[in-house]
Write a protein that holds these residues in place. Structure first.
Motif, PDB file in Angstrom:
ATOM      1  N   LYS A  59       0.842  -1.209   0.000  1.00 17.86           N
ATOM      2  CA  LYS A  59       0.000   0.000   0.000  1.00 17.86           C
ATOM      3  C   LYS A  59       0.870   1.250   0.000  1.00 17.86           C
ATOM      4  N   THR A  60       1.895   1.274   0.850  1.00 19.53           N
ATOM      5  CA  THR A  60       2.763   2.449   0.869  1.00 19.53           C
ATOM      6  C   THR A  60       3.534   2.578  -0.445  1.00 19.53           C
ATOM      7  N   GLU A  63       1.104   4.075  -3.035  1.00 26.28           N
ATOM      8  CA  GLU A  63       0.827   5.489  -2.767  1.00 26.28           C
ATOM      9  C   GLU A  63       2.033   6.370  -3.086  1.00 26.28           C
ATOM     10  N   LEU A  66       2.206   6.730  -6.783  1.00 26.91           N
ATOM     11  CA  LEU A  66       1.186   7.681  -7.230  1.00 26.91           C
ATOM     12  C   LEU A  66       1.639   9.117  -6.956  1.00 26.91           C
ATOM     13  N   GLY A  67       2.337   9.311  -5.826  1.00 25.68           N
ATOM     14  CA  GLY A  67       2.877  10.632  -5.536  1.00 25.68           C
ATOM     15  C   GLY A  67       3.919  11.068  -6.548  1.00 25.68           C
ATOM     16  N   TYR A  70       2.081  12.087  -9.588  1.00 30.73           N
ATOM     17  CA  TYR A  70       1.508  13.421  -9.363  1.00 30.73           C
ATOM     18  C   TYR A  70       2.525  14.505  -9.730  1.00 30.73           C
ATOM     19  N   ALA A  87      -2.654  -3.307  -1.647  1.00 30.67           N
ATOM     20  CA  ALA A  87      -2.610  -2.009  -2.328  1.00 30.67           C
ATOM     21  C   ALA A  87      -3.917  -1.664  -3.031  1.00 30.67           C
ATOM     22  N   ASP A  89      -6.810  -0.382  -2.259  1.00 30.36           N
ATOM     23  CA  ASP A  89      -7.465   0.909  -2.036  1.00 30.36           C
ATOM     24  C   ASP A  89      -6.838   1.995  -2.916  1.00 30.36           C
ATOM     25  N   PRO A  90      -5.528   2.250  -2.800  1.00 31.08           N
ATOM     26  CA  PRO A  90      -4.966   3.282  -3.675  1.00 31.08           C
ATOM     27  C   PRO A  90      -4.962   2.883  -5.150  1.00 31.08           C
ATOM     28  N   ASN A  93      -8.487   3.559  -6.575  1.00 34.41           N
ATOM     29  CA  ASN A  93      -8.724   5.005  -6.579  1.00 34.41           C
ATOM     30  C   ASN A  93      -7.818   5.735  -7.561  1.00 34.41           C
ATOM     31  N   ALA A  94      -6.649   5.149  -7.869  1.00 38.78           N
ATOM     32  CA  ALA A  94      -5.758   5.773  -8.846  1.00 38.78           C
ATOM     33  C   ALA A  94      -6.389   5.800 -10.235  1.00 38.78           C
ATOM     34  N   THR A  97      -8.400   9.034  -9.821  1.00 45.40           N
ATOM     35  CA  THR A  97      -7.596  10.260  -9.828  1.00 45.40           C
ATOM     36  C   THR A  97      -6.974  10.500 -11.184  1.00 45.40           C
TER      37      THR A  97
END
Length: 542
Positions: A59-60, A63, A66-67, A70, A87, A89-90, A93-94, A97
């Motif tokens: 998960k980390t 994320e 994804l950062g 970004y 992982a 959830d992100p 959702n990615a 986003t």
């Protein structure tokens, strides 16, 4: 152009480097581990200052990747199939986003469960998240698809899932490397600074945009040079293959003339034009895919107009396990030679803990103490110590997923099974055990947590552990009474001390943590060899 002999994992890693990746994020898990290891050892990655540190969990990792996206740069995140659950959830959702820099999520599935708890097929996750999926059929495609995937991600404003399986990840082939690697993206913020803010009003707008991109994603599959359609006999049998299954079919067919029409699928959503063409051209289809009947189910939905569609659902191919050339040959009605049965006198050799492993001494102490209390109370986790389920220890009663030992022990204690014991490793504890310990602390649960600390992620080859040097302070920070955070060195000579500590903490009517601490014998031996080699080199220079 240079040609290298690479594992599928290594081809992916090199492909990402040459495609302008700026960061690789991962948590080790077979069969994906070698991707990050290759990048960490790569001179080119070091020169380009590519981020290449292990994350605390999947998960980390997702994320963080994804950062980086970004910030406009290309990122690769890698883990095995069950890591995608962590992982999820992100990841899902990615899709909503969208991305700024290209983002590839590399997932290595493990059909036949060689080193996994299940056989899940990650292509379902891509469909669920409405994002494209790539599935290379050989190592060269695995390398090439890194560049293709980043470009596709940036074109359709979505992460791209790339799915490989064990045989692809861990087999070698010659791979041609580009002469001129792509430069990394310059850092840039998203044009819409609200793009990544998933408040409902923004998420609804983004989701409509994601759905609107589905046609472009499907068109990209139809136009992919890696998807291939070969039509032969009109009204004959058509075969739809995906990923590495295409190789098994090629091995069976060889160079002999045949009349099969063949569609090779390497990109999703399915190339609908190609699928329609082979369906309309043939009287029946056989679907050969590694993993679940993902494509077969889609075809039955897309093209269910009376023509037979065979595969894993109707028994033409087995519902579980890996494919192989023999299974493929049977599916198209070819006779295959049957070898002699393995005689019953040949015994299997299950895996076992290394000689000298500290986990052995932990289990000896634990078994001695639990014999005084009763069976069925030890909840374990994912790692080398899971082998404690096998003889000669037979010490643990559960192993479900990363971090479940502590929460299952807590739930069993809630049900009245007191005392309950959780057995977890240091890397798994910082991966997903800390939140379970916090729940137990908040409820003052009568459980004893054993964090068997070998200062590494041992099961996957000795990668760095996020827990090294931090366990006592983490447990204290989560609220465990320092008087009930106990340590010992798991050695034969310390057996009585270990048993005394375990007895005392099992009798304590609250949360206690016992931390046996001794470095993994494999990483210790590796360090000693490195020191010896360094001394030898110094002596030669003198």
């Amino acid at each position: 152009m240079e040609t290298r002999l690479l594992l599928g994992d290594e081809a992916i890693a090199q492909g990402a480097i040459d495609a302008g990746v700026s960061g690789v994020y991962a948590y080790p898990g077979t069969p994906s581990t070698e991707i990050m290891e290759y990048v960490q050892l790569s001179k080119a990655a070091a020169e380009r200052n590519i981020h290449r540190k292990w994350s605390a969990n999947e998960k980390t990792a997702m994320e963080a990747a994804l950062g980086m996206s970004y910030a406009g740069k290309r990122a690769l995140v890698c883990f095995k199939h069950v890591g995608l659950n962590v992982a999820a959830d992100p990841f899902v959702n990615a899709g909503v986003t969208g991305v700024n820099g290209g983002l590839i999520v590399l997932v290595a599935d493990d059909p036949s469960m060689h080193s996994s708890q299940n056989e899940q097929d990650s292509r379902y996750y891509a469909a669920f998240a409405h994002v494209p999926c790539l599935e290379p059929s050989n190592q060269q495609e695995a390398y090439d698809m890194m560049a293709v995937g980043f470009e596709l991600s940036e074109k359709v404003n979505a992460p791209v899932l790339m799915r490989v399986t064990t045989r692809m990840a861990h087999s070698r082939a010659g791979v041609t490397i580009v002469d001129s690697p792509k430069a990394q993206n310059a850092m840039s913020l998203p044009k819409d600074l609200r793009q990544f803010v998933l408040l409902p009003a923004i998420a609804r707008k983004n989701y409509k945009g994601l759905l609107a991109m589905q046609a472009a994603m499907e068109e990209a599959s139809d136009n992919s040079k890696y998807c291939a359609l070969e039509l032969r006999k009109q009204g004959g049998v058509g075969i739809v293959t995906t990923g590495i299954a295409r190789n098994y079919l090629a091995e069976v067919l060889g160079n002999e003339p045949h009349e099969y029409s063949i569609l090779k699928v390497t990109q999703y959503p399915l190339p609908r034009k190609m699928v329609s063409a082979i369906y309309n051209h043939c009287r029946e289809l056989i679907v050969m895919e590694e993993g679940a009947p993902f494509v077969e189910e889609l075809l039955r939905g897309y093209m269910d107009n009376g023509k037979p569609i065979h595969g894993r659902l109707d028994g033409t191919l087995p519902r579980d396990g890996e494919l192989n050339p023999n299974l493929v040959a049977k599916a198209i009605g070819r006779d295959i030679p049957e070898g002699e049965a393995i005689p019953s006198l040949v015994a299997g050799r299950p895996p076992s803990l290394c000689v000298g492993c500290g986990h052995r001494d932990v289990y000896e102490a634990l078994n001695n103490v639990m014999a005084e209390i009763g069976p069925g109370r030890v909840f374990a986790d994912i790692g080398c110590y899971t082998l404690g389920a096998l003889p000669p220890f037979n010490a643990i009663n559960t192993c479900v997923d990363m971090g479940a030992s502590i929460t299952m022990a807590k739930g069993a204690a809630d049900a009245g099974l007191v005392p309950s014991v959780a057995m977890i490793g240091d890397s798994t504890f910082t991966h997903s055990g800390m939140t379970g310990l916090l729940d137990a602390v908040n409820e003052k649960s009568p459980i004893t947590v054993i964090i068997s600390d070998n200062s590494t992620t041992g099961m996957t080859g000795g990668q760095d552990s996020s827990a090294t040097g931090h366990l006592f302070e983490i447990c204290k920070g989560l609220g465990v009474d320092p008087a009930h955070i106990r340590t010992f060195v798991p050695l034969k000579k310390n057996l009585q001390e270990a048993m005394d500590i375990l007895r005392e903490e099992l009798a304590y009517p609250g949360v206690s943590v016992v931390i046996p601490q001794r470095e993994c014998v494999q990483t210790y031996a590796r360090k000693q060899r490195a020191k010896k080699a360094a001394k030898t080199a110094e002596a030669k220079e003198e």
